[in-house]
Design a protein around this motif. Sequence first.
Motif, PDB file in Angstrom:
ATOM      1  N   HIS A   1       4.159   7.850  -8.757  1.00 49.78           N
ATOM      2  CA  HIS A   1       2.843   7.258  -8.562  1.00 49.78           C
ATOM      3  C   HIS A   1       2.357   7.390  -7.130  1.00 49.78           C
ATOM      4  O   HIS A   1       1.152   7.522  -6.891  1.00 49.78           O
ATOM      5  CB  HIS A   1       2.854   5.791  -8.995  1.00 49.78           C
ATOM      6  CG  HIS A   1       2.730   5.619 -10.471  1.00 49.78           C
ATOM      7  ND1 HIS A   1       3.744   5.931 -11.342  1.00 49.78           N
ATOM      8  CD2 HIS A   1       1.675   5.208 -11.245  1.00 49.78           C
ATOM      9  CE1 HIS A   1       3.353   5.705 -12.584  1.00 49.78           C
ATOM     10  NE2 HIS A   1       2.099   5.261 -12.553  1.00 49.78           N
ATOM     11  N   ILE A   2       3.283   7.367  -6.189  1.00 45.50           N
ATOM     12  CA  ILE A   2       2.885   7.595  -4.798  1.00 45.50           C
ATOM     13  C   ILE A   2       2.361   9.012  -4.650  1.00 45.50           C
ATOM     14  O   ILE A   2       1.328   9.252  -4.006  1.00 45.50           O
ATOM     15  CB  ILE A   2       4.075   7.338  -3.858  1.00 45.50           C
ATOM     16  CG1 ILE A   2       4.424   5.841  -3.845  1.00 45.50           C
ATOM     17  CG2 ILE A   2       3.764   7.810  -2.441  1.00 45.50           C
ATOM     18  CD1 ILE A   2       5.712   5.526  -3.116  1.00 45.50           C
TER      19      ILE A   2
ATOM     20  N   SER B   1       3.691   1.871  -1.467  1.00 44.17           N
ATOM     21  CA  SER B   1       4.293   2.201  -2.759  1.00 44.17           C
ATOM     22  C   SER B   1       3.288   2.093  -3.909  1.00 44.17           C
ATOM     23  O   SER B   1       3.675   2.157  -5.069  1.00 44.17           O
ATOM     24  CB  SER B   1       5.480   1.286  -3.034  1.00 44.17           C
ATOM     25  OG  SER B   1       5.079  -0.084  -2.992  1.00 44.17           O
ATOM     26  N   MET B   2       2.011   1.888  -3.598  1.00 37.50           N
ATOM     27  CA  MET B   2       0.943   1.808  -4.591  1.00 37.50           C
ATOM     28  C   MET B   2       1.073   0.598  -5.519  1.00 37.50           C
ATOM     29  O   MET B   2       0.504   0.562  -6.595  1.00 37.50           O
ATOM     30  CB  MET B   2       0.880   3.094  -5.441  1.00 37.50           C
ATOM     31  CG  MET B   2       0.720   4.374  -4.640  1.00 37.50           C
ATOM     32  SD  MET B   2      -0.794   4.386  -3.618  1.00 37.50           S
ATOM     33  CE  MET B   2      -2.071   4.275  -4.874  1.00 37.50           C
TER      34      MET B   2
ATOM     35  N   ALA C   1       0.822  -1.209   0.000  1.00 37.11           N
ATOM     36  CA  ALA C   1       0.000   0.000   0.000  1.00 37.11           C
ATOM     37  C   ALA C   1       0.861   1.265   0.000  1.00 37.11           C
ATOM     38  O   ALA C   1       0.503   2.274  -0.611  1.00 37.11           O
ATOM     39  CB  ALA C   1      -0.932  -0.007   1.213  1.00 37.11           C
TER      40      ALA C   1
ATOM     41  N   ASN D   1       0.997  10.842  -6.884  1.00 37.85           N
ATOM     42  CA  ASN D   1      -0.275  11.002  -7.587  1.00 37.85           C
ATOM     43  C   ASN D   1      -1.340  10.004  -7.143  1.00 37.85           C
ATOM     44  O   ASN D   1      -2.442   9.982  -7.714  1.00 37.85           O
ATOM     45  CB  ASN D   1      -0.057  10.853  -9.096  1.00 37.85           C
ATOM     46  CG  ASN D   1       0.841  11.934  -9.653  1.00 37.85           C
ATOM     47  OD1 ASN D   1       0.839  13.073  -9.178  1.00 37.85           O
ATOM     48  ND2 ASN D   1       1.646  11.581 -10.659  1.00 37.85           N
ATOM     49  N   SER D   2      -0.995   9.176  -6.150  1.00 35.57           N
ATOM     50  CA  SER D   2      -1.921   8.147  -5.650  1.00 35.57           C
ATOM     51  C   SER D   2      -2.397   7.239  -6.783  1.00 35.57           C
ATOM     52  O   SER D   2      -3.581   6.873  -6.850  1.00 35.57           O
ATOM     53  CB  SER D   2      -3.114   8.786  -4.936  1.00 35.57           C
ATOM     54  OG  SER D   2      -2.689   9.521  -3.814  1.00 35.57           O
ATOM     55  N   GLU D   3      -1.506   6.894  -7.664  1.00 32.90           N
ATOM     56  CA  GLU D   3      -1.839   6.051  -8.807  1.00 32.90           C
ATOM     57  C   GLU D   3      -1.280   4.637  -8.583  1.00 32.90           C
ATOM     58  O   GLU D   3      -0.055   4.466  -8.401  1.00 32.90           O
ATOM     59  CB  GLU D   3      -1.257   6.619 -10.098  1.00 32.90           C
ATOM     60  CG  GLU D   3      -1.840   7.961 -10.485  1.00 32.90           C
ATOM     61  CD  GLU D   3      -1.162   8.536 -11.730  1.00 32.90           C
ATOM     62  OE1 GLU D   3      -1.617   9.600 -12.182  1.00 32.90           O
ATOM     63  OE2 GLU D   3      -0.190   7.913 -12.220  1.00 32.90           O
ATOM     64  N   PRO D   4      -2.117   3.610  -8.579  1.00 30.20           N
ATOM     65  CA  PRO D   4      -1.635   2.236  -8.385  1.00 30.20           C
ATOM     66  C   PRO D   4      -0.831   1.753  -9.597  1.00 30.20           C
ATOM     67  O   PRO D   4      -1.038   2.212 -10.722  1.00 30.20           O
ATOM     68  CB  PRO D   4      -2.914   1.428  -8.211  1.00 30.20           C
ATOM     69  CG  PRO D   4      -3.965   2.238  -8.911  1.00 30.20           C
ATOM     70  CD  PRO D   4      -3.592   3.676  -8.737  1.00 30.20           C
TER      71      PRO D   4
END
Length: 281
Positions: free
Chosen positions: A260-261, A231-232, A229, A263-266
């Motif tokens: 990505h972290i 590191s997405m 979680a 931008n909260s992008e998985p």
Amino acid sequence: MHHTTYVETVETRKPARETDKPAYSRLIILARVALWGFIVCAVIGLIWGIYYGIGQLFYSNNPHFTIEQINIRIEQGIVTEDFVRRHLELTEGEMNLYESEPTELRQRLLEIPLIQEADVRRIMPGTLQLTIYGRTPVACLVKRTGRLIDGNGVVFVPPEGTPPTKLPIIAGIADLDSYATGEKLTHAGAMAALEFLRQARGHPKGNYLDVHIVQVHKDQLRVYLQPNAASMIQANAVVTLPQENLEKSFQRLFYILDEHIGNSEPVTRIDLSYDRVPVNP
């Protein structure tokens, strides 16, 4: 007139046979050498006998030097004290401290694939001290159940009764069956996989990566990750990277993860085998 002729007879004697002086001299020299050799051997035998007798009397057969305590200190690795005792057949109160040389015991320990280095010392009057540096597994090999590998690439099996540990799996090594326990892997892909794991453990952001499988595929590594979680990274996410120049690949990998972290992008896939890195959410 009559003349009388006198004939003088000269007696010729054969000279007496002279002794063969060179051969005689050699016999004398050989006799002296043999005598001195016998004396030297006798003296050496006497000294050894005295030494052995004193050793038996004052050391090996002296109950004062019976091993009363065996200290086994495991500094690293998964080898256990019980395993070492069983392998060396060590028991307090039965053996003499001088029955076995420390160098001999050390050599026997180093023959165990689980052990990387060892130090054996006598402590008067009745203590034997063993310091063991065992091998620490960093991954397991998927083709051989229970076979582990340390950071140097040495293959070994854990002691009986050792609880299973959660370790990354190295897969995709075609000739793995040819490596015996205690042997060091020379497969280029396997060594690249170990180097990846080493750099991941030592990286400040290594906690981003929960490695499940490192698959060797031609000149690439495919790293399958557990969900993380922080590191997405999603379940079954895979990172593909070349085996060469891993340090550069790590720099690019953590740059992408940080993006990505932020931008909260998985992330489910990152392919570092290209200059322009494809990233699939």
